[in-house]
Design an enzyme around this catalytic site. Structure first.
Site, PDB file in Angstrom:
ATOM      1  N   ARG A  37       0.827  -1.217   0.000  1.00  0.00           N
ATOM      2  CA  ARG A  37       0.000   0.000   0.000  1.00  0.00           C
ATOM      3  C   ARG A  37       0.854   1.257   0.000  1.00  0.00           C
ATOM      4  NH1 ARG A  37      -4.926  -1.843   3.989  1.00  0.00           N
ATOM      5  NH2 ARG A  37      -6.070  -2.921   2.341  1.00  0.00           N
ATOM      6  N   LYS A 198     -22.258 -15.800  -0.604  1.00  0.00           N
ATOM      7  CA  LYS A 198     -23.667 -15.540  -0.352  1.00  0.00           C
ATOM      8  C   LYS A 198     -24.358 -14.666  -1.387  1.00  0.00           C
ATOM      9  CE  LYS A 198     -23.399 -15.677   4.668  1.00  0.00           C
ATOM     10  NZ  LYS A 198     -23.407 -14.747   5.786  1.00  0.00           N
ATOM     11  N   GLY A 374     -14.853  -3.392  -0.020  1.00  0.00           N
ATOM     12  CA  GLY A 374     -16.162  -2.795   0.240  1.00  0.00           C
ATOM     13  C   GLY A 374     -16.478  -1.659  -0.717  1.00  0.00           C
TER      14      GLY A 374
HETATM   15  P1  ADP Z   1     -15.271 -11.508  -2.569  1.00  0.00           P
HETATM   16  O1  ADP Z   1     -14.524 -11.217  -1.284  1.00  0.00           O
HETATM   17  O2  ADP Z   1     -14.353 -11.704  -3.732  1.00  0.00           O
HETATM   18  O3  ADP Z   1     -16.363 -10.520  -2.834  1.00  0.00           O
HETATM   19  P2  ADP Z   1     -16.987 -13.389  -1.205  1.00  0.00           P
HETATM   20  O4  ADP Z   1     -16.532 -12.841   0.107  1.00  0.00           O
HETATM   21  O5  ADP Z   1     -18.371 -13.112  -1.641  1.00  0.00           O
HETATM   22  O6  ADP Z   1     -15.974 -12.942  -2.372  1.00  0.00           O
HETATM   23  O7  ADP Z   1     -16.852 -14.969  -1.201  1.00  0.00           O
HETATM   24  C1  ADP Z   1     -15.660 -15.643  -0.969  1.00  0.00           C
HETATM   25  C2  ADP Z   1     -15.899 -16.892  -0.201  1.00  0.00           C
HETATM   26  O8  ADP Z   1     -16.852 -17.723  -0.848  1.00  0.00           O
HETATM   27  C3  ADP Z   1     -14.654 -17.735  -0.084  1.00  0.00           C
HETATM   28  O9  ADP Z   1     -14.273 -17.785   1.269  1.00  0.00           O
HETATM   29  C4  ADP Z   1     -15.062 -19.107  -0.593  1.00  0.00           C
HETATM   30  O10 ADP Z   1     -14.568 -20.177   0.183  1.00  0.00           O
HETATM   31  C5  ADP Z   1     -16.570 -19.041  -0.506  1.00  0.00           C
HETATM   32  N1  ADP Z   1     -17.209 -19.994  -1.420  1.00  0.00           N
HETATM   33  C6  ADP Z   1     -17.073 -20.098  -2.748  1.00  0.00           C
HETATM   34  N2  ADP Z   1     -17.774 -21.133  -3.234  1.00  0.00           N
HETATM   35  C7  ADP Z   1     -18.386 -21.718  -2.196  1.00  0.00           C
HETATM   36  C8  ADP Z   1     -19.239 -22.842  -2.043  1.00  0.00           C
HETATM   37  N3  ADP Z   1     -19.605 -23.590  -3.099  1.00  0.00           N
HETATM   38  N4  ADP Z   1     -19.665 -23.162  -0.810  1.00  0.00           N
HETATM   39  C9  ADP Z   1     -19.283 -22.418   0.259  1.00  0.00           C
HETATM   40  N5  ADP Z   1     -18.499 -21.344   0.189  1.00  0.00           N
HETATM   41  C10 ADP Z   1     -18.042 -20.993  -1.022  1.00  0.00           C
END
Ligand code: ADP
Ligand code: MG
Length: 402
Positions: A37, A198, A374
């Site tokens: 950073r 989610k 975020g």
């Molecule tokens: P980002 O930070 O890139 O926006 P998210 O925080 O929404 O992504 O999601 C990342 C998480 O989703 C990871 O920790 C990953 O393990 C989880 N994940 C991905 N696929 C699945 C799945 N099929 N079941 C449960 N968790 C999942």
């Protein structure tokens, strides 16, 4: 249109620059464990210094709670910053007050002052106007390179721009430029690929993007809520029962507006999330009742890849599977490789997606990796970010306004 530091001359001016020097520190020694950073802000800082500007740098660090806490002092950053800039930097004992004002006033062209942690004052996160004015009084021009905090209306990211004219630094400019490229008149076809845990975290992003994309590919944990909404049995896979209606609505909306919404056709399942566990690759019509879907399968990867290869613009947010645990990183890896090889505008955003593409060594092969988790999501939701709106405000009547 938004103002950047390319639009102004800094010679003789005191530039108050908000950076993100919230670096990770070693718990035992307090040493910086990753200086990415700090290095990231150097081009903006050098640009201002090279023109003969006077730099006043401000940042937050750690979870300081509105009161001084030596644990979160910017002192370690001070040393590293001097090394990276190759010049002496004065370290102020605070970020506002008489002594700091004196140091700021005393700066000559090409000199640098680093302020102590902004979050040693409660007024920072509260966006207190008195605190914002005290900060603003130190400089003539306000510059921000802290995209990661641009979704927060704090004194140093938003309030300060009520007094000083605001300009985007190079890091900020790149973030805004690429995120605009994927959300405003993208070159078509535009394909968004989404995953992650989610649906509930991403509903607003999905709804906003659905109106902009030609194709939306959905993998990751969130895909199972959609599959269930379509009537499939998803075993013990992640499912948000309270989001089934939203998923149905999105499926209907895609159909009604002629958008190509692509969901997995096969998945990799296992009885638990564990490295090296026995897995099955099954069609979505045959998910075992006692297993969880933890990655999208090879047929799905082939479908997704085919869509991505047609794209002129790609946005990727959210891993395709539980990429932290092998072998459930396979599809995420394939998608990262696919993006790396595309001749398209490719933008990756989201904390875990960025970690995934970095881990897979493909981060420097895409057009842009967004640093603000975020902030990036809120931008993709179509929100106006308080720390970005300031660059397009009318500054004609401001003292330092150009
Ligand atoms: P980002 O930070 O890139 O926006 P998210 O925080 O929404 O992504 O999601 C990342 C998480 O989703 C990871 O920790 C990953 O393990 C989880 N994940 C991905 N696929 C699945 C799945 N099929 N079941 C449960 N968790 C999942
Ligand atoms: Mg995340």
């Amino acid at each position: 249109m938004f103002r950047t530091i390319r639009d102004i001359q800094f010679k003789g001016k005191r530039a108050l620059v908000r950076v993100d020097f919230n670096v990770p520190l070693d718990k035992a020694t307090g040493a910086i464990t990753d200086d990415t950073r700090i290095r990231g802000a150097v081009p903006t800082l050098k640009h201002i210094l090279d023109q003969g500007g006077r730099l006043i740098i401000m940042s937050h660090l750690g979870k300081a709670k509105g009161t001084p806490d030596p644990k979160f002092s910017l002192k370690p950053v001070h040393q590293r910053l001097q090394e990276l800039l190759g010049r002496n930097v004065t370290f102020a004992p605070d970020c506002i007050g008489d002594e700091v004002a004196k140091l700021a006033k005393g700066l000559k062209d090409g000199e640098v002052l680093l302020l102590e942690n902004l979050r040693f004052h409660a007024g920072e996160e509260k966006n207190d106007p008195t605190f914002a004015k005290a900060l603003a009084s130190l400089g003539d021009i306000y510059v921000s390179d802290a995209f990661g905090t641009a979704h927060r209306a704090h004194a140093s990211t938003a309030g300060i721009a009520d007094t000083l004219p605001a300009y985007a630094g190079f890091l900020m400019e790149k973030e805004i430029t690429y995120l605009n490229k994927v959300t405003q008149n993208p070159e078509r076809p535009m394909v968004a690929i989404m995953g992650g845990a989610k649906v509930s975290d991403k509903i607003l992003v999905i709804e906003n993007l659905l109106g902009k994309v030609d194709s939306l590919l959905i993998g990751g944990g969130m895909a199972f809520t959609f599959l269930k909404a379509m009537g499939h049995q998803i075993g013990k896979s992640l499912c948000e029962a309270d989001r089934l209606d939203v998923a149905k609505k999105i499926l209907e909306q895609a159909k009604a507006t002629g958008k190509n919404l692509v969901l997995p056709v096969d998945v990799v399942t296992a009885p638990e999330i564990k490295a090296g566990v026995a897995t099955k690759t099954v069609d979505i019509t045959a998910i075992p009742a006692d297993e969880l879907g933890l990655d999208v399968g090879p047929k799905t990867v082939a479908k997704f890849t085919a869509e991505l290869q047609k794209a002129k613009t790609v946005l990727w947010n959210g891993p395709m599977g539980v990429f932290e645990t092998k072998p459930f990183d396979a599809a995420t890896r394939k998608i990262a490789e696919c993006l790396a090889g595309l001749k398209a505008v490719t933008v990756v955003g989201g904390g875990d997606s960025v970690a995934a593409i970095e881990q897979m060594g493909a981060a420097d092969k895409v057009s842009h990796v967004s640093t603000g988790g975020g902030a990036c999501l809120e931008f993709l939701e179509g929100k106006t970010l308080p720390g970005i709106e300031i660059f397009s405000r009318d500054i004609k009547n401001m003292v330092g306004g150009a």
